[in-house]
Design a protein around this motif. Structure first.
Motif, PDB file in Angstrom:
ATOM      1  N   LYS A   1       0.818  -1.206   0.000  1.00  0.00           N
ATOM      2  CA  LYS A   1       0.000   0.000   0.000  1.00  0.00           C
ATOM      3  C   LYS A   1       0.857   1.265   0.000  1.00  0.00           C
ATOM      4  CE  LYS A   1      -4.237   1.701   0.158  1.00  0.00           C
ATOM      5  NZ  LYS A   1      -5.122   1.374   1.295  1.00  0.00           N
ATOM      6  N   ALA A   2       2.104   1.154   0.480  1.00  0.00           N
ATOM      7  CA  ALA A   2       2.942   2.349   0.578  1.00  0.00           C
ATOM      8  C   ALA A   2       4.403   1.968   0.745  1.00  0.00           C
ATOM      9  CB  ALA A   2       2.500   3.211   1.764  1.00  0.00           C
ATOM     10  N   ILE A   3       5.247   2.950   0.499  1.00  0.00           N
ATOM     11  CA  ILE A   3       6.662   2.859   0.835  1.00  0.00           C
ATOM     12  C   ILE A   3       7.025   4.113   1.613  1.00  0.00           C
ATOM     13  CG2 ILE A   3       7.357   3.911  -1.367  1.00  0.00           C
ATOM     14  CD1 ILE A   3       9.981   2.385  -1.181  1.00  0.00           C
ATOM     15  N   VAL A   4       7.890   3.970   2.602  1.00  0.00           N
ATOM     16  CA  VAL A   4       8.404   5.120   3.338  1.00  0.00           C
ATOM     17  C   VAL A   4       9.767   5.477   2.760  1.00  0.00           C
ATOM     18  CG1 VAL A   4       9.186   6.006   5.561  1.00  0.00           C
ATOM     19  CG2 VAL A   4       7.178   4.519   5.446  1.00  0.00           C
ATOM     20  N   VAL A   5       9.897   6.705   2.306  1.00  0.00           N
ATOM     21  CA  VAL A   5      11.173   7.211   1.790  1.00  0.00           C
ATOM     22  C   VAL A   5      11.645   8.312   2.736  1.00  0.00           C
ATOM     23  CG1 VAL A   5      12.344   8.362  -0.119  1.00  0.00           C
ATOM     24  CG2 VAL A   5      10.551   6.668  -0.588  1.00  0.00           C
ATOM     25  N   ASN A   6      12.717   8.048   3.447  1.00  0.00           N
ATOM     26  CA  ASN A   6      13.239   8.975   4.455  1.00  0.00           C
ATOM     27  C   ASN A   6      14.632   9.434   4.029  1.00  0.00           C
ATOM     28  OD1 ASN A   6      14.548   8.553   7.816  1.00  0.00           O
ATOM     29  ND2 ASN A   6      13.811  10.418   6.836  1.00  0.00           N
ATOM     30  N   THR A   7      14.705  10.651   3.507  1.00  0.00           N
ATOM     31  CA  THR A   7      15.973  11.186   3.034  1.00  0.00           C
ATOM     32  C   THR A   7      16.040  12.678   3.311  1.00  0.00           C
ATOM     33  OG1 THR A   7      17.411  11.491   1.075  1.00  0.00           O
ATOM     34  CG2 THR A   7      15.053  11.480   0.672  1.00  0.00           C
ATOM     35  N   PRO A   8      17.187  13.156   3.856  1.00  0.00           N
ATOM     36  CA  PRO A   8      18.313  12.414   4.425  1.00  0.00           C
ATOM     37  C   PRO A   8      17.832  11.470   5.519  1.00  0.00           C
ATOM     38  CG  PRO A   8      18.888  14.732   4.182  1.00  0.00           C
ATOM     39  CD  PRO A   8      17.416  14.622   3.914  1.00  0.00           C
ATOM     40  N   ASN A   9      18.484  10.322   5.597  1.00  0.00           N
ATOM     41  CA  ASN A   9      17.954   9.232   6.391  1.00  0.00           C
ATOM     42  C   ASN A   9      18.371   9.302   7.858  1.00  0.00           C
ATOM     43  OD1 ASN A   9      18.537   6.126   7.371  1.00  0.00           O
ATOM     44  ND2 ASN A   9      16.659   6.331   6.176  1.00  0.00           N
ATOM     45  N   ASN A  10      17.418   8.982   8.711  1.00  0.00           N
ATOM     46  CA  ASN A  10      17.674   8.718  10.119  1.00  0.00           C
ATOM     47  C   ASN A  10      17.500   7.216  10.314  1.00  0.00           C
ATOM     48  OD1 ASN A  10      17.722   8.565  12.923  1.00  0.00           O
ATOM     49  ND2 ASN A  10      15.726   9.513  13.212  1.00  0.00           N
ATOM     50  N   PRO A  11      18.559   6.476  10.645  1.00  0.00           N
ATOM     51  CA  PRO A  11      19.778   6.914  11.322  1.00  0.00           C
ATOM     52  C   PRO A  11      21.020   7.054  10.464  1.00  0.00           C
ATOM     53  CG  PRO A  11      19.593   4.545  11.523  1.00  0.00           C
ATOM     54  CD  PRO A  11      18.391   4.988  10.714  1.00  0.00           C
ATOM     55  N   THR A  12      20.979   6.634   9.191  1.00  0.00           N
ATOM     56  CA  THR A  12      22.238   6.399   8.471  1.00  0.00           C
ATOM     57  C   THR A  12      22.868   7.651   7.874  1.00  0.00           C
ATOM     58  OG1 THR A  12      21.165   5.985   6.334  1.00  0.00           O
ATOM     59  CG2 THR A  12      21.380   4.115   7.851  1.00  0.00           C
ATOM     60  N   GLY A  13      22.080   8.713   7.677  1.00  0.00           N
ATOM     61  CA  GLY A  13      22.608   9.908   7.026  1.00  0.00           C
ATOM     62  C   GLY A  13      22.667   9.802   5.517  1.00  0.00           C
ATOM     63  N   ALA A  14      22.175   8.693   4.953  1.00  0.00           N
ATOM     64  CA  ALA A  14      22.205   8.517   3.499  1.00  0.00           C
ATOM     65  C   ALA A  14      21.215   9.457   2.813  1.00  0.00           C
ATOM     66  CB  ALA A  14      21.881   7.070   3.133  1.00  0.00           C
ATOM     67  N   ILE A  15      21.610   9.960   1.644  1.00  0.00           N
ATOM     68  CA  ILE A  15      20.732  10.795   0.823  1.00  0.00           C
ATOM     69  C   ILE A  15      20.416  10.054  -0.471  1.00  0.00           C
ATOM     70  CG2 ILE A  15      20.642  12.897  -0.583  1.00  0.00           C
ATOM     71  CD1 ILE A  15      22.072  14.379   1.597  1.00  0.00           C
ATOM     72  N   TYR A  16      19.137   9.980  -0.804  1.00  0.00           N
ATOM     73  CA  TYR A  16      18.714   9.317  -2.040  1.00  0.00           C
ATOM     74  C   TYR A  16      18.962  10.255  -3.218  1.00  0.00           C
ATOM     75  CZ  TYR A  16      16.047   5.907   0.797  1.00  0.00           C
ATOM     76  OH  TYR A  16      15.661   4.927   1.673  1.00  0.00           O
ATOM     77  N   ASN A  17      19.609   9.754  -4.262  1.00  0.00           N
ATOM     78  CA  ASN A  17      19.855  10.607  -5.427  1.00  0.00           C
ATOM     79  C   ASN A  17      18.628  10.649  -6.343  1.00  0.00           C
ATOM     80  OD1 ASN A  17      19.884   8.287  -7.118  1.00  0.00           O
ATOM     81  ND2 ASN A  17      22.090   8.049  -6.894  1.00  0.00           N
ATOM     82  N   ARG A  18      18.718  11.462  -7.377  1.00  0.00           N
ATOM     83  CA  ARG A  18      17.578  11.666  -8.275  1.00  0.00           C
ATOM     84  C   ARG A  18      17.150  10.366  -8.950  1.00  0.00           C
ATOM     85  NH1 ARG A  18      16.305  16.899  -9.786  1.00  0.00           N
ATOM     86  NH2 ARG A  18      15.330  16.035 -11.664  1.00  0.00           N
ATOM     87  N   ASP A  19      18.120   9.524  -9.308  1.00  0.00           N
ATOM     88  CA  ASP A  19      17.786   8.309 -10.043  1.00  0.00           C
ATOM     89  C   ASP A  19      16.906   7.371  -9.231  1.00  0.00           C
ATOM     90  OD1 ASP A  19      19.246   9.223 -12.189  1.00  0.00           O
ATOM     91  OD2 ASP A  19      21.048   8.067 -11.716  1.00  0.00           O
ATOM     92  N   ILE A  20      17.273   7.135  -7.968  1.00  0.00           N
ATOM     93  CA  ILE A  20      16.476   6.200  -7.175  1.00  0.00           C
ATOM     94  C   ILE A  20      15.127   6.820  -6.823  1.00  0.00           C
ATOM     95  CG2 ILE A  20      17.477   6.894  -4.950  1.00  0.00           C
ATOM     96  CD1 ILE A  20      16.258   3.371  -6.029  1.00  0.00           C
ATOM     97  N   LEU A  21      15.086   8.127  -6.599  1.00  0.00           N
ATOM     98  CA  LEU A  21      13.799   8.773  -6.315  1.00  0.00           C
ATOM     99  C   LEU A  21      12.867   8.677  -7.522  1.00  0.00           C
ATOM    100  CD1 LEU A  21      14.921  11.983  -4.378  1.00  0.00           C
ATOM    101  CD2 LEU A  21      13.797   9.960  -3.436  1.00  0.00           C
ATOM    102  N   ALA A  22      13.419   8.911  -8.711  1.00  0.00           N
ATOM    103  CA  ALA A  22      12.601   8.809  -9.927  1.00  0.00           C
ATOM    104  C   ALA A  22      12.116   7.375 -10.130  1.00  0.00           C
ATOM    105  CB  ALA A  22      13.403   9.280 -11.134  1.00  0.00           C
ATOM    106  N   ALA A  23      12.996   6.418  -9.848  1.00  0.00           N
ATOM    107  CA  ALA A  23      12.630   5.017 -10.022  1.00  0.00           C
ATOM    108  C   ALA A  23      11.541   4.611  -9.032  1.00  0.00           C
ATOM    109  CB  ALA A  23      13.861   4.137  -9.840  1.00  0.00           C
ATOM    110  N   ILE A  24      11.630   5.086  -7.793  1.00  0.00           N
ATOM    111  CA  ILE A  24      10.596   4.789  -6.800  1.00  0.00           C
ATOM    112  C   ILE A  24       9.266   5.414  -7.223  1.00  0.00           C
ATOM    113  CG2 ILE A  24       9.847   5.233  -4.424  1.00  0.00           C
ATOM    114  CD1 ILE A  24      12.816   5.012  -3.613  1.00  0.00           C
ATOM    115  N   GLY A  25       9.338   6.644  -7.735  1.00  0.00           N
ATOM    116  CA  GLY A  25       8.125   7.298  -8.210  1.00  0.00           C
ATOM    117  C   GLY A  25       7.444   6.501  -9.305  1.00  0.00           C
TER     118      GLY A  25
END
Length: 396
Positions: free
Chosen positions: A163-187
């Motif tokens: 039903k959903a995905i949670v996208v947390n960026t910049p991420n808690n706890p890891t500090g990872a930032i999702y780039n444009r490619d993965i965000l577009a792919a998730i969309g």
């Protein structure tokens, strides 16, 4: 005699780590607390002024359950500028912090048995609220890809119940930032497989160069009617205690959230609403920029100290206010010496041996990590990380 849902509630690992630090302090230990997710800072002048003006005007009445109309207009304008997409007031709800925005979202979109994809490590609030809303968290491992999910792993996790995905960026706890490619792919995946994207960007103000935080809707505008934006002023304005957040998304969701909030907490604190509105109208962003520089300086200092770690890789800390230390190599070395441990053991040793409080990765679904905040005063950060580094270099 308690409701069955209370059996689903487990104590927060972060709260437990904070409690352990307080207990150690009470027993006479001098503890440097690097557990909490907030930034040490004075109050924003424009927020303080707005609160004082509201009090002087004897503001003390209810507002609409999802916030002052003027504040929602200001937030719609803020979102329009940030996303390059038009937003209207009926697409925005003001909430009691981001946690309420997230919980309202889960209650509004989930039916019993619905699945929610949650990249791991994760902020514990995501799966817990999913379960309380009747849903089922489905964890997608990210450790093998610098803490960003691979599209193939997400695709493999999607089912007819997703039903959903949670996208947390910049991420808690890891500090990872999702780039444009993965965000577009998730969309695109959300469009193709018909599910929601819950986009938590509470740490979006703290993307450390050369990394850039991208608003989801800017990257995937074709998925707009499936994206729910969660944000707050807790981090960007260092206002954790004021409890002002917001949710933005399709009108139908905001309408449902309005009813939910009316039946739960009613409106967010009216003085805090007026204070933030005053800032949005009259603030000059100088405070935010200074806060960002302060956090960036703390990150630089921390990385310099942590570079002396011998068996723990230097965290990338692309965004946010946390260092996430991967203990995998340290565990392998210990295993060769016939020792076993997890992040909880390391966190306990750091507390008792070094007087440094951290959060073990088990709080985030990962037994091989620990989270360290660099939102504290520089002098405390310096001393705390020096102690942490010395202690970890003796481990294994």
């Amino acid at each position: 005699m308690l409701a069955q849902r209370t059996d689903l509630l487990k104590s927060s690992g972060i709260a437990a780590a904070m409690a352990a630090a307080e207990a150690a302090t009470a027993s006479g230990h001098k503890v440097i607390d690097l557990t909490i997710g907030e930034i040490w800072s004075d109050l924003v002048p424009s927020v303080r002024d707005g609160a004082i003006v509201a009090v002087s005007r004897n503001v003390n009445r209810y507002t609409e359950s999802i916030g002052l109309m003027d504040l929602r207009h200001a937030l719609a304008s803020k979102l329009s500028a940030e996303t390059a997409q038009p937003w209207s007031v009926d697409e925005v709800a003001v909430t009691n912090g981001a946690k309420q925005a997230l919980f309202n979202t889960m209650l509004a979109i989930l039916n019993p048995g619905d699945e929610v994809l949650i990249p791991a490590p994760y902020w514990r609030t995501f799966p817990d609220q999913t379960i309380l809303a009747g849903g089922t968290p489905v964890f997608v491992e990210t450790r093998h890809n610098d803490f960003v999910p691979r599209l193939t792993d997400l695709e493999a996790a999607v089912t007819s119940k997703t039903k959903a995905i949670v996208v947390n960026t910049p991420n808690n706890p890891t500090g990872a930032i999702y780039n444009r490619d993965i965000l577009a792919a998730i969309g695109q995946l959300a469009v193709d497989r018909d599910f929601w994207i819950v986009f938590d960007e509470c740490y979006g103000a703290f993307a450390h160069a050369p990394h850039i935080h991208h608003p989801m809707i800017s990257v995937a505008p074709h998925a707009r009617n499936r994206i729910l934006i969660v944000n707050s002023f807790s981090k960007s304005l260092a206002l954790t205690g004021w409890r002002i957040g917001y949710l933005a998304g399709p009108k139908a969701v905001i309408s449902a959230v309005k009813e939910l909030q009316s039946l739960s907490t009613s409106n967010p604190n009216v003085i805090a609403q007026h204070a933030v509105l005053h800032h949005l109208k009259f603030g000059d962003h100088a405070f935010e920029l200074a806060l960002q520089r302060k956090v960036a300086s703390a990150r630089s200092l921390g990385l310099s100290i942590l570079s002396a770690l011998r068996e723990v890789p230097l965290p990338k800390a692309q965004g946010g206010i946390f260092f996430y230390l991967d203990l995998g190599r340290l565990q392998q070395r210990a295993r060769a010496n016939r020792r076993e441990f997890i992040g909880d053991d390391v966190a306990h040793a750091l507390l008792m041996e070094a007087g440094v409080a951290t959060v073990p990765g088990t709080a985030f679904g990962d037994p091989t990590g620990i989270r360290v905040s660099y939102g504290v005063e520089l002098e405390l950060l310096d001393r705390g990380l020096q102690r942490l580094t010395e202690t970890l270099n003796r481990w294994g």
